[in-house]
Write an enzyme that holds these catalytic residues in place. Structure first.
Site, mmCIF file in Angstrom:
data_model
loop_
_atom_site.group_PDB
_atom_site.id
_atom_site.type_symbol
_atom_site.label_atom_id
_atom_site.label_comp_id
_atom_site.label_asym_id
_atom_site.label_seq_id
_atom_site.Cartn_x
_atom_site.Cartn_y
_atom_site.Cartn_z
ATOM 1 N N GLY A 148 0.752 -1.192 0.176
ATOM 2 C CA GLY A 148 0.099 -0.183 -0.022
ATOM 3 C C GLY A 148 0.998 1.200 0.074
ATOM 4 O O GLY A 148 2.103 1.380 -0.479
ATOM 5 N N CYS A 149 0.091 2.452 0.626
ATOM 6 C CA CYS A 149 0.785 3.762 0.579
ATOM 7 C C CYS A 149 1.997 3.848 1.177
ATOM 8 O O CYS A 149 2.843 4.699 1.018
ATOM 9 C CB CYS A 149 -0.338 4.658 0.716
ATOM 10 S SG CYS A 149 -1.660 4.877 -0.189
ATOM 11 N N ASN A 150 2.287 3.269 2.078
ATOM 12 C CA ASN A 150 3.389 3.169 2.812
ATOM 13 C C ASN A 150 4.627 2.677 2.271
ATOM 14 O O ASN A 150 5.985 2.755 2.751
ATOM 15 C CB ASN A 150 3.152 2.663 4.412
ATOM 16 C CG ASN A 150 2.719 0.843 4.267
ATOM 17 O OD1 ASN A 150 1.498 1.027 4.010
ATOM 18 N ND2 ASN A 150 3.694 0.036 4.314
#
Length: 369
Positions: A148-150
């Site tokens: 994901g975004c991390n």
């Protein structure tokens, strides 16, 4: 007084330095007002979500509209093929651009990490990029999929570690997200929030480690920072607050965002920053530059409030959200690139990189410019 930090904070061996960053997008961009009509949004509440998102434009890879002007529903197979084609195209252009910017060639690349969440490929994106670009078949590689975004900082941690273990050699991280290959259009508020937020984009970063001898040391030293330390925080109580899973009714994968995500992330922001700085001798007031993931207007506001940051501190985060939307794992590199191009960084400045994503997870890095 000089802060008491050490270039060896990341572990044994020389610190890894970011030599350059380059980005790439699909050819077509759309104003949010256009997308409301393209997506056929008539519900005033959903139109409001789009128009109050602090996003002006996004780059997307959308199918041709049907004769009646509506957008066709793409099958999961079509979306996966779109992800593959868009990711290889954007990724190859971003890598070529960062090599051009830093003065290296494809033969110089010893290690490649590819980060993506918006599609699944076997063989992975790294193998496809190596074949597409003609990189050495002996290039070491890693695929970070589905975090994901991390995940950009998770990937950067791996790249920095490889670079430290191979001083003088070039490592590349590529974050490439075809978010338009992860859309479901069912008219609900849940999917509309996702559809109002994410955009397509890729960012490549080149890294090299060498014994530190002052900012910008060494041939092709670049203008980017040294990475001094990483720190992570997983929030198990919010493990389902952001997730990408199968939608039986739609017959495809669909992303879910809980409305409490901004507050969960904000509430843990100070905890993880304190942990990042523990043992470094660095105070929060010593941090000159903050690069925070462009997760959305409420996420940015929540993090800024909890860390006492000004709009100037997160100006690049805000401007990337405005011009591209949420680019998932590569968002923070778009912001970091803008900071480096701005020309305001002073050698020796300290900075924090911060990304947030499913888990819920907050990833951080302490850097020195």
């Amino acid at each position: 007084m000089e802060p008491a930090y050490s270039p060896g904070l990341t572990g044994p061996g020389p610190a890894s330095k970011i030599l350059g960053i380059a980005t790439a997008t699909p050819p077509n961009s759309y104003a949010q007002s256009e997308l409301v009509d393209i997506f056929g949004v008539t519900d005033e509440r959903i139109r409001s979500v789009f128009m109050n998102s602090a996003i002006e434009r996004r780059f997307l890879t959308l199918p041709e509209r049907l004769p009646d002007g509506t957008m066709p529903q793409e099958t999961q197979g079509q979306l996966l093929r779109k992800h593959r084609g868009t990711a290889i195209d954007m990724g190859s252009r971003a890598i070529a651009a960062v090599l051009d910017r830093t003065g290296y060639t494809m033969d110089d690349i010893g290690y490649l990490t590819c980060v993506t969440t918006t599609g699944f490929l076997t063989p992975g994106l790294s193998a496809r990029i190596i074949a597409e670009m003609g990189l050495s078949v002996h290039t070491s590689r890693l695929d970070v999929v589905g975090m994901g975004c991390n995940a950009g900082l998770n990937g950067l941690n791996a790249v920095a570690g490889w670079a430290r273990a191979h001083p003088g050699r070039i490592a590349i991280m590529l974050c490439v997200e075809a978010c338009s290959a992860a859309y479901v259009f069912d008219g609900t508020m849940r999917t509309s929030v996702v559809n109002s937020l994410f955009g397509d984009g890729a960012a490549a970063v080149a890294m090299r480690a060498e014994p530190y001898d002052g900012p910008g040391a060494g041939e092709n030293g670049g203008s980017g920072p040294e990475v001094l330390k990483f720190s992570s925080c997983l929030i198990p109580d919010a493990i389902d607050a952001m997730r990408y899973d199968w939608d039986d009714e739609a017959g495809k994968f669909s992303f879910y965002l809980d409305r409490d995500v901004p507050y969960v992330v904000g509430a843990h922001a100070e905890l993880i920053i304190n942990r990042l700085l523990t043992g470094t001798g660095v105070r929060r007031s010593d941090i000159a530059h903050w690069i925070v993931h462009s997760g959305g207007k409420k996420v940015i506001d929540s993090v800024a409030v909890n860390l006492g940051l000004t709009r100037h501190d997160v100006r690049h985060t805000i401007s990337v959200l405005r011009d591209y939307g949420n680019l998932s794992s590569g968002s923070f590199l778009f912001s970091l690139s803008r900071l480096l191009d701005e020309g305001v960084v002073v050698p020796g400045d300290l900075g924090v990189l911060m990304t947030m994503g499913p888990g819920s997870t907050i990833e951080t890095a302490l850097v020195r410019y």
